[in-house]
Structures are given as structure tokens and as C-alpha cells.
Write a protein that holds these residues in place. Structure first.
Motif, short mmCIF file in Angstrom:
data_model
loop_
_atom_site.label_atom_id
_atom_site.label_comp_id
_atom_site.label_asym_id
_atom_site.label_seq_id
_atom_site.Cartn_x
_atom_site.Cartn_y
_atom_site.Cartn_z
N PRO A 1 0.84 -1.20 0.00
CA PRO A 1 0.00 0.00 0.00
C PRO A 1 0.88 1.25 0.00
CG PRO A 1 -0.83 -1.60 1.58
CD PRO A 1 0.49 -2.12 1.08
N GLY A 2 0.42 2.32 -0.67
CA GLY A 2 1.21 3.54 -0.80
C GLY A 2 1.71 4.06 0.54
N LEU A 3 2.81 4.80 0.49
CA LEU A 3 3.43 5.28 1.73
C LEU A 3 2.57 6.31 2.46
CD1 LEU A 3 7.20 5.56 0.75
CD2 LEU A 3 6.00 3.67 1.87
N HIS A 4 1.54 6.84 1.79
CA HIS A 4 0.63 7.75 2.51
C HIS A 4 -0.24 7.00 3.49
CE1 HIS A 4 -2.10 6.23 -0.58
NE2 HIS A 4 -3.10 6.66 0.16
N LYS A 5 -0.29 5.68 3.36
CA LYS A 5 -1.10 4.87 4.28
C LYS A 5 -0.34 4.67 5.59
CE LYS A 5 -4.46 3.44 1.35
NZ LYS A 5 -5.91 3.52 1.58
N ARG A 6 -0.36 5.68 6.44
CA ARG A 6 0.37 5.62 7.71
C ARG A 6 -0.30 4.66 8.70
NH1 ARG A 6 3.79 9.01 4.82
NH2 ARG A 6 3.74 11.19 5.50
N GLY A 7 -1.63 4.54 8.58
CA GLY A 7 -2.33 3.64 9.50
C GLY A 7 -3.12 4.35 10.58
N TYR A 8 -3.08 5.70 10.61
CA TYR A 8 -3.80 6.39 11.68
C TYR A 8 -5.13 6.96 11.24
CZ TYR A 8 -1.84 10.77 9.70
OH TYR A 8 -1.49 11.81 8.88
N ARG A 9 -5.40 6.99 9.94
CA ARG A 9 -6.60 7.67 9.46
C ARG A 9 -7.67 6.64 9.13
NH1 ARG A 9 -5.89 12.59 5.15
NH2 ARG A 9 -5.77 10.87 3.69
N ASP A 10 -8.66 6.44 10.02
CA ASP A 10 -9.69 5.45 9.77
C ASP A 10 -10.87 6.04 9.01
OD1 ASP A 10 -10.59 7.05 11.82
OD2 ASP A 10 -11.45 5.42 13.00
N TRP A 11 -11.04 7.35 9.10
CA TRP A 11 -12.10 8.03 8.35
C TRP A 11 -11.55 9.36 7.92
CZ3 TRP A 11 -15.10 12.49 8.43
CH2 TRP A 11 -16.25 12.46 7.64
N ILE A 12 -11.72 9.69 6.65
CA ILE A 12 -11.01 10.86 6.14
C ILE A 12 -11.90 11.98 5.66
CG2 ILE A 12 -8.92 9.60 5.53
CD1 ILE A 12 -9.95 9.25 2.74
N GLY A 13 -13.21 11.80 5.67
CA GLY A 13 -14.09 12.90 5.27
C GLY A 13 -14.01 13.18 3.78
N CYS B 1 -8.59 22.28 9.73
CA CYS B 1 -7.85 21.03 9.99
C CYS B 1 -8.58 19.78 9.52
CB CYS B 1 -7.49 20.92 11.46
SG CYS B 1 -8.87 20.54 12.56
N GLY B 2 -9.90 19.83 9.33
CA GLY B 2 -10.61 18.64 8.89
C GLY B 2 -10.30 17.45 9.79
N ILE C 1 -16.14 16.56 12.80
CA ILE C 1 -14.83 16.32 12.17
C ILE C 1 -13.71 16.53 13.18
CG2 ILE C 1 -14.26 18.62 11.27
CD1 ILE C 1 -13.94 15.36 9.29
N ILE C 2 -13.93 17.40 14.16
CA ILE C 2 -12.93 17.60 15.22
C ILE C 2 -12.80 16.31 16.05
CG2 ILE C 2 -12.54 18.78 17.43
CD1 ILE C 2 -11.60 20.40 15.09
#
Length: 390
Positions: free
Chosen positions: A159-171, A200-201, A265-266
Motif C-alpha cells: 500500500p502507498g506510503l501515505h497509508k500511515r495507518g492512523y486515518r480510519d475516516w477521512i471525510g 484542519c478537517g 470532524i474535530i
């Protein structure tokens, strides 16, 4: 076993110089920069190290070969001549993907099929077998044709390097983690200064800033496809992970603020920061952008506000940017950094940027507007009193 390797760190257009700087900072100095990629030579330990540490690259590829090909016969024979059996184990799973730009060989499916057949022929000779089970580790091959030059690589990231693993929902309209990190790096923000994102979304810019400020490797807690490769010793991966823990600055205190008008979103941003392990370093709160303020005289505003593709009409965009100009002017000794696709941003914002940089946010061409604030005064050095006694 792999020894000296030639690697390609791919990147979004406009970020090549940033990726190259990251590669050099890791100690690899034989660097070549081209459109969308940075090529460098290193030993095998660079595969885990670059995958774990590169913040702005899309992925890391192992380069197998490069040659000119204007016919399918030429593509087949030159691919077959590459040392595939030195890299792929007998049971390797090796799917082939491809792309072609401005080349005689424009049929990508045909190129993929020919490369697959050529790799099989090359390995058949070396392994003395007619059948490959492909039930082992994955070595995804890419054939990329650009102006009749074929580059054969194998993906080491998964998986691409942007997939850090901390973002479960991104809006909606998410900013990739790699791009968010690039915005912070390009601002030359220092961890001893306050950083605020008033749009900040889901928290991507503040979280990436916190990872940078604490020197936490973005890939330290995720897996990579090449971890299962038998030709990269497990000890090399263990040492690379140990390095990420040794160099992290968990004791450093940062002042990072993320605000947004949306209460839900906060909550998502706080959850993402917790997943990233930086929740104690970021203060998230619901706030309208027009209400931002700070007692700190010097700081950084870095943001990805809504723009044309994300707002319903042009008047709405214009009104938002005029409000931004008025609000940011209250922090007139701060530096401001804004990414947007709107070419009239400076006019609406009411100020000409100190510098602009062309980037691509996904498929959208954008500009990174940089408004430099005054430099804070350097702290005065204490001068020891002169002893006049003899």
C-alpha cells in the motif's frame, strides 16, 4: 541475497526536490531527480529505511532494468535478459502492471502480458522448471514506458506510503498524508514555533507536523510487502525499526493547534491523532476560521481550505478567501501557507504571496501560496562581565 540496489522513490509532481532532500538526509547521496521520481543507489538496508522514513514519497520501487523498446519482440527479449532469478524466488507471486506515455508500445495490457511471459522464460531457464506455483511472497512488477524507454521495477512498499495507518475516516476531499507532510516541510517550520491549521478537517496537517516535530518515522508502525521477501534478511528490518525508536524525540513538547467549524470532524481528528500517538501534542477545537487568534507573536498558519472543486459556487469561494485575508491579517507577524487550485486566490486574499509553488493534489493542479512573516529576533547572547581587576 540482494546487495547493492538501485531504488526509485516515486512522488507527486512538484515534490521531487522534497523527496530528494529526504533521501539525502537519510545518507544516500547518489541521487538523480526526474519528473515524478527520485533514483538512487544504496545497499539493501535502504529498502526498509526509506519505506519507514520517507514522508513525501508515494512508494519505493526496486529498479531491475531500463532500455529502449519500440517493438514487442524488443520488449520481450530485453526483459528476458534481465536477472529476474537473482531477485524472485521460485515460488514468487509476480503480477505485472503497466503504463505507457508517448510510446510506440501504447497497449498496456499487451505490454503487461509480454513482460510476464518474458519473466517466466527467464526464470524457467534459471530454475529448470516449466511451472511456477506463485504461492509465495509478492513481487509486483511494473513496466513503465515513457517516450519508448521501458523501466522495469518491483514495488517494495505494498500500500502507498501515505497509508500511515492512523486515518480510519477521512471525510470529503482528503489531503494525502504525504502531501500534508510536504506542506509542513516546505514551510521550513521549526518545532519550537507554534503551528496552526484553521481548516484542519480530519487532522492530517497537524498530525504530520507532530510526527515531524517528534522525529517519528511515518512508517514505523506499518508493514511493507518486501518484509516477506526472503532475500532481505529479517535482521535488516529489525535494525531499521530499532533506529526509528532510537531517533524519535518523544520528550519534545510541541505547540500545534487544529481548528474547524465542524464539531464531528474535530472528533475524528482527535481520534486520528490518538491512533498516530500524538494526541498530547495537538490541541483540537471547534472554531470558525474568522475567530482565530493567538497571544504568540510568531507562528505558522498552514492550511488546505476548500476550493473550487470542493465548494458549490465561485462566489462562495471568493467570500471565504476574503474572510481568510481579513482573519489572517490579525496575525500579521506570522507566516501563512495556503494550498488551493484557485488562480485568483491572491486577489481575494488581498495580499501577494512571497513565493508560489506548483503542485498536484491528486489529479488537481494547485499552487502552494507562501506568505513569509518577519523573522523573530535572535535571542541576545549573554556577555560575561570584563574583569578589570589586576
Amino acid at each position: 541475497m540482494l546487495d547493492k540496489v538501485e531504488l526509485i522513490a516515486t512522488s507527486a509532481f512538484g515534490l521531487e526536490a522534497v523527496v530528494a532532500e529526504e533521501v539525502r538526509n537519510l545518507g544516500y547521496d547518489k541521487v538523480q531527480v526526474d519528473n515524478g521520481k527520485v533514483t538512487f543507489t544504496a545497499d539493501v538496508s535502504a529498502i526498509p529505511r526509506t519505506n519507514m522514513w520517507l514522508r513525501t514519497a508515494d512508494r519505493v520501487r526496486l529498479k531491475v532494468g531500463e532500455f529502449r523498446a519500440t517493438s514487442f519482440d524488443e520488449l520481450f527479449e530485453k526483459t528476458k535478459a534481465l536477472p529476474w532469478a537473482d531477485i524472485l524466488p521460485e515460488n514468487a507471486h509476480f503480477p505485472v502492471e503497466g503504463k505507457s506515455v508517448k510510446s510506440e508500445l501504447y497497449s498496456v495490457p499487451d505490454c503487461q502480458a509480454i513482460v510476464k511471459k518474458a519473466v517466466v522464460e527467464s526464470m524457467r531457464k534459471q530454475y529448470d522448471t516449466d511451472w511456477f506455483t506463485e504461492d509465495g511472497p509478492t513481487y509486483k512488477i511494473e513496466v513503465a514506458l515513457l517516450k519508448d524507454i521501458a523501466t522495469l521495477t518491483i514495488d517494495t512498499s505494498g500500500p502507498g506510503l501515505h497509508k500511515r495507518g492512523y486515518r480510519d475516516w477521512i471525510g470529503t476531499a482528503p489531503l494525502k498524508e504525504t502531501m500534508a507532510a510536504a506542506l509542513v516541510i516546505l514551510s521550513r517550520w521549526k518545532p519550537d514555533r507554534v503551528l496552526m491549521d484553521p481548516f484542519c478537517g480530519s487532522g492530517t496537517i497537524p498530525i504530520e507536523a507532530a510526527l515531524i516535530g517528534l522525529n517519528i518515522a511515518p512508517g514505523m508502525n506499518r508493514e511493507f510487502v518486501s518484509e516477506k521477501w526472503p532475500n532481505i534478511p529479517r535482521e535488516v528490518w529489525r535494525q531499521a525499526r530499532a533506529e526509528t525508536h532510537e531517533l524519535a524525540r518523544y520528550d519534545r513538547q510541541l505547540e500545534i493547534i487544529g481548528t474547524d467549524y465542524d464539531d464531528e470532524i474535530i472528533k475524528v481528528a482527535r481520534r486520528n491523532a490518538e491512533e498516530a500517538g500524538v494526541e498530547d501534542q495537538i490541541h483540537f477545537q471547534r472554531m470558525d476560521m474568522r475567530d482565530i487568534s493567538s497571544k504568540k507573536k510568531y507562528g505558522y498558519l498552514i492550511c488546505n481550505p476548500p476550493y473550487g472543486e470542493r465548494l458549490s459556487n465561485h462566489k462562495e469561494v471568493e467570500r471565504l478567501y476574503r474572510q481568510m485575508g481579513e482573519s489572517f491579517a490579525k496575525l500579521d507577524t506570522w507566516s501563512s501557507y495556503v494550498i488551493t487550485s484557485d488562480e485568483n486566490f491572491e486577489e481575494f486574499f488581498g495580499k501577494k504571496a512571497s513565493k508560489k509553488r506548483k503542485l498536484f493534489n491528486g489529479m488537481i493542479k494547485v499552487d502552494y501560496y507562501q506568505f513569509f512573516g518577519p523573522r523573530p529576533p535572535r535571542p541576545k547572547k549573554e556577555v560575561a562581565p570584563i574583569d578589570t581587576k589586576e
